[in-house]
Design an enzyme around this catalytic site. Structure first.
Site, PDB file in Angstrom:
ATOM      1  N   HIS A  78      43.132  54.725  42.237  1.00 32.29           N
ATOM      2  CA  HIS A  78      43.571  54.559  40.848  1.00 32.29           C
ATOM      3  C   HIS A  78      43.716  55.933  40.171  1.00 32.29           C
ATOM      4  CE1 HIS A  78      41.289  50.629  41.394  1.00 32.29           C
ATOM      5  NE2 HIS A  78      42.473  50.205  41.008  1.00 32.29           N
ATOM      6  N   GLN A 137      53.408  43.810  46.091  1.00 34.17           N
ATOM      7  CA  GLN A 137      53.359  43.849  44.617  1.00 34.17           C
ATOM      8  C   GLN A 137      54.421  44.824  44.089  1.00 34.17           C
ATOM      9  OE1 GLN A 137      49.683  43.675  42.104  1.00 34.17           O
ATOM     10  NE2 GLN A 137      49.889  45.888  42.126  1.00 34.17           N
TER      11      GLN A 137
HETATM   12  O1  PAF Z   1      47.157  45.939  41.382  1.00 42.12           O
HETATM   13  C1  PAF Z   1      46.417  45.475  40.505  1.00 42.12           C
HETATM   14  O2  PAF Z   1      45.324  45.979  40.229  1.00 42.12           O
HETATM   15  C2  PAF Z   1      46.876  44.233  39.745  1.00 42.12           C
HETATM   16  O3  PAF Z   1      47.569  43.349  40.561  1.00 42.12           O
HETATM   17  C3  PAF Z   1      47.681  44.566  38.470  1.00 42.12           C
HETATM   18  C4  PAF Z   1      48.986  45.274  38.811  1.00 42.12           C
HETATM   19  C5  PAF Z   1      46.860  45.437  37.541  1.00 42.12           C
HETATM   20  C6  PAF Z   1      48.036  43.274  37.737  1.00 42.12           C
HETATM   21  O4  PAF Z   1      46.905  42.573  37.370  1.00 42.12           O
END
Ligand code: PAF
Length: 278
Positions: free
Chosen positions: A34, A150
């Site tokens: 992150h 995603q």
């Molecule tokens: O990747 C994540 O942490 C989640 O899927 C996100 C993009 C924050 C959506 O809740």
């Protein structure tokens, strides 16, 4: 750094910012992966916002929503050190107030792979990401390649719904032994943690075969399965995929950029990882 939970307060703080804004959407329990997104956003924008929201609608009924790891104080300290300007940390009631009944149904790219094993997952992801984009109004939004599907779903949605946001994808961060960083790695027992890098090793072997000229999707899939099946702590392989990198349709012959991905279960932990070819 301002930490804001209400949507009107966030909109007000957003309107006071000048220049470009980068958004890093997260579900908290932050790790170096992150922080790599935040650092990239910091480099490329005048201001950075992060969201922390464990989104209930992307978890299935038998999934880990209630036990998903959370540590807001630690997350906020980490974001403060990275120079984040705004943190949006809404409650489920802020995001899904009574009467909420509008969903984004992502198309075929969301039905395969994770979508097959986690029905409704990408409906929840697409809806919350669209809501985050509406509230935060970022110029750029940062996502990790670790969640490769995603990325494909969000890019499709941004294109199809004419959203004015650049989706920036950042490479997967890994522990030195190759395991992709994930908040869920805390679920692994020491024994499972020791063998978990086999997933990345299997993906790298497949990439090596491709680099050496192998173009058959099926050969790569079989080779990965063969490696994973040798590890007794891998209890179930949900899928092994060699797919077109944007549509995620399985390929017989690899010609276009492809994503090789795996989902496998070790005890209560479901691990996913991928590498890109071309
Ligand atoms: O990747 C994540 O942490 C989640 O899927 C996100 C993009 C924050 C959506 O809740």
């Amino acid at each position: 750094m301002q930490v804001i939970s209400s949507i009107p307060d966030f909109r007000k703080a957003r309107s006071d910012l000048r220049g470009t804004l980068g958004l890093v959407p997260t579900m908290g329990y932050l790790h170096e992966g992150h922080l790599a997104l935040v650092r990239r956003a910091r480099l490329e924008n005048d201001a950075v916002a992060a969201s922390i929201f464990v989104n209930p609608s992307q978890f299935g009924p038998n999934e880990d929503f209630t036990t998903y790891p959370r540590d807001m104080d630690r997350d906020l300290s980490l974001l403060r050190v990275e120079g984040v300007d705004l943190v949006f940390a809404p409650s489920p009631e802020d995001v899904y107030p009574p009467g909420f009944d509008t969903w984004i149904e992502a198309g075929s790219v969301s039905q395969r792979l994770e979508g097959e094993h986690r029905p409704g997952h990408f409906r929840g992801v697409a809806t919350v990401v669209a809501k985050l984009f509406n509230v935060v109004q970022p110029d750029r939004a940062y996502f990790g390649q670790k969640d490769g599907q995603q990325v494909a779903v969000v890019k499709r949605m941004v294109t199809d719904l004419d959203m004015d946001v650049d989706v920036v994808v950042v490479s997967t961060l890994r522990d030195p032994d190759g395991l992709a960083l994930s908040s869920r790695n805390v679920y692994l027992t020491p024994e499972q943690r020791r063998v978990a890098p086999i997933i990345y090793r299997a993906l790298c072997q497949a990439r090596k075969l491709w680099e050496d000229g192998e173009r058959s999707g099926e050969s790569l899939r079989s080779e990965i399965r063969r490696t994973l099946e040798q590890e007794p702590l891998i209890e179930k392989i949900d899928y092994v995929s060699v797919a077109d990198a944007s549509s995620l349709e399985e390929v017989d012959t690899i010609r276009q950029p492809a994503m090789v991905s795996v989902a496998a279960r070790m005890g209560r932990t479901r691990l996913i990882d991928n590498v890109l070819l071309g």
